[in-house]
Motif scaffolding. Structure first.
Motif, short mmCIF file in Angstrom:
data_model
loop_
_atom_site.label_atom_id
_atom_site.label_comp_id
_atom_site.label_asym_id
_atom_site.label_seq_id
_atom_site.Cartn_x
_atom_site.Cartn_y
_atom_site.Cartn_z
N ASP A 1 1.27 -1.13 0.42
CA ASP A 1 -0.31 0.05 0.00
C ASP A 1 0.19 1.32 -0.03
O ASP A 1 -0.02 3.04 -0.37
N ASP A 2 2.12 0.94 -0.02
CA ASP A 2 2.76 2.15 0.20
C ASP A 2 3.61 2.47 -1.38
O ASP A 2 4.58 2.30 -1.69
N PRO A 3 3.22 3.93 -1.72
CA PRO A 3 2.68 3.71 -3.05
C PRO A 3 5.08 4.51 -3.50
O PRO A 3 4.71 4.15 -4.24
N ALA A 4 5.54 4.80 -2.39
CA ALA A 4 7.12 4.99 -3.06
C ALA A 4 7.69 3.29 -3.03
O ALA A 4 8.35 4.06 -3.54
N ILE A 5 7.14 2.58 -2.69
CA ILE A 5 7.75 1.40 -3.17
C ILE A 5 7.21 0.77 -4.56
O ILE A 5 6.39 0.72 -4.65
N ARG A 6 8.42 0.68 -5.38
CA ARG A 6 8.37 0.01 -6.75
C ARG A 6 9.03 -1.34 -6.72
O ARG A 6 8.34 -2.14 -7.68
N LEU A 7 9.52 -1.61 -5.89
CA LEU A 7 9.68 -3.53 -6.18
C LEU A 7 9.51 -4.26 -4.37
O LEU A 7 10.48 -3.54 -3.40
N LEU A 8 8.76 -4.91 -4.43
CA LEU A 8 8.16 -6.22 -2.75
C LEU A 8 9.22 -7.48 -2.82
O LEU A 8 8.88 -8.21 -4.24
N VAL A 9 9.98 -7.40 -2.26
CA VAL A 9 10.77 -8.84 -1.71
C VAL A 9 9.84 -10.12 -0.59
O VAL A 9 9.97 -8.73 0.06
N LEU A 10 9.66 -10.74 -1.15
CA LEU A 10 8.61 -11.18 -0.17
C LEU A 10 9.92 -12.93 -0.30
O LEU A 10 9.17 -13.18 -0.32
N ASP A 11 10.66 -12.95 0.17
CA ASP A 11 11.64 -14.15 0.40
C ASP A 11 10.63 -14.79 1.91
O ASP A 11 10.69 -15.12 2.98
N PRO B 1 0.09 -0.93 -10.57
CA PRO B 1 0.57 -2.00 -11.41
C PRO B 1 2.09 -0.38 -12.02
O PRO B 1 2.61 -1.53 -13.20
N ASP B 2 2.22 -0.41 -10.75
CA ASP B 2 3.67 0.02 -10.61
C ASP B 2 4.17 -0.14 -9.48
O ASP B 2 5.60 0.06 -9.28
N LEU B 3 3.98 -1.71 -9.01
CA LEU B 3 4.73 -2.24 -8.14
C LEU B 3 5.06 -3.55 -8.65
O LEU B 3 4.42 -4.26 -9.42
N HIS B 4 6.55 -3.99 -8.52
CA HIS B 4 7.13 -5.04 -8.93
C HIS B 4 7.12 -5.88 -7.69
O HIS B 4 7.53 -5.74 -6.34
N ILE B 5 6.64 -7.53 -7.97
CA ILE B 5 7.03 -8.35 -6.67
C ILE B 5 7.18 -9.40 -7.01
O ILE B 5 7.07 -10.18 -8.00
N VAL B 6 8.19 -9.94 -6.16
CA VAL B 6 9.15 -10.96 -6.13
C VAL B 6 9.53 -12.42 -4.72
O VAL B 6 9.47 -11.88 -4.21
N VAL B 7 8.59 -13.30 -5.07
CA VAL B 7 8.04 -14.14 -4.19
C VAL B 7 9.27 -14.87 -4.50
O VAL B 7 9.19 -15.78 -5.80
#
Lengths: 205, 205
Positions: A126-136, A161-167
């Motif tokens: 929900d934080d619009p500043a974050i563009r990449l989120l790693v869910l390790d 739409p502007d947030l990349h997530i890697v699981v």
């Protein structure tokens, strides 16, 4: 460069490479969606799942992005990466896992830890500043059913739409793979453990 | 925690996890070689080969190591990572490739570029301060026979015992795999290109 006549071999090579380049160029031109936050999954029994995710974080920071990291597994194995990424600035890092279940041997504690980590992940989404989120190691929590799969997949699919997530993590659930844009399986072809060599500091932890 | 009586399910879970932990502990105790510079190869058609190598560089820097990087491919795709790793300090980075052969279409130039990159790699292998050396896309130079395979494998095998090396790129040669301690194949399970989505800035470059 001297303008010497081209040999037959050089010409054949050049023509082959020109053809390959044309194929590549056509492929790139055929893409229609230009910007999309990707859901990426690194799974499989091989090395490099988390390491590649932290490499992505490094690249994202290089683009001036803010990065979020939530660790569903225990944290001490990643302290070197954490120190380094935090030195580079805009990283919001949260280690909320308490270790793999065969270490803790307490299911209720595992579930509570996974829930805390997931809530932090939702907050970062929900934080619009974050563009990449790693869910390790989220895959591990899903595999052991410490979190409800349907809820997690629905929330990840509803990302901005502007947030990349890697699981990351072994044994990714088929439902997560179905929702993902990019899935890479790391396969172990050969491992020094089989030759009696211990885990190496600086490489494996 | 309240000292409540353990349920049957909780007990079974705990016993299963205790057994798993015992197996893990025994495995770790069985390792005999404690320190060895590893030759690692990241290959396969999937994503993450170079990214995981740069993640390893990040970890190595976190351990206070000096890191060397030689790029056998063209460099602009890695500029974000380069900027970030150099900010963290002890990185000796050399981009000596001039692009993939289907871009340059000139075999003699490709061979000369590969030779320059390999000479720099040999120089860094001789620098006792460097503990991790990334040879990015070396597999491509070997595949197109821009470098003599036997020479390269022999030199990598003769590395110092305290130097870790990671070689990246598709289509790693069997002779290199035979000499490696750790081989990971990145397999592409699913890719957004197939759905018409372009390469994403900050993720793919």
């Amino acid at each position: 460069m001297i303008n010497s006549p081209e040999s037959d071999e050089a010409r054949r090579h050049r023509e082959k490479m020109e053809k390959r380049k044309a194929v590549q160029d056509a492929e790139v031109a055929g893409k229609t969606v230009t910007e999309k936050g990707l859901l990426m999954v690194h799974t499989g029994p091989g090395k490099g799942k988390s390491t590649a995710a932290f490499g992505l974080a490094l690249r994202a920071l290089g683009h001036g992005w803010k990065v979020g990291v939530v660790q569903f597994g225990k944290g001490q194995w990643r302290s070197g990466e954490r120190d380094m990424l935090e030195k580079l600035g805009a990283v919001s890092w949260h280690t909320l896992g308490e270790g793999f279940t065969w270490e803790t041997q307490d299911r209720a504690r595992d579930e509570a830890a996974a829930r805390r980590a997931w809530e932090k992940a939702c907050e970062l989404m929900d934080d619009p500043a974050i563009r990449l989120l790693v869910l390790d190691e989220l895959n591990i929590s899903l595999r052991y059913e410490h979190l409800p799969l349907a809820e997690v997949v629905a929330r990840l699919s509803a990302r901005r739409p502007d947030l990349h997530i890697v699981v990351t993590g072994r044994n990714a659930k088929p439902e997560l793979l179905a929702a993902a844009d990019l899935v890479t399986e790391m396969t172990l072809v050969k491992h020094h453990f089989a030759a009696g060599v211990k885990a190496q500091e600086g490489i494996e932890f």
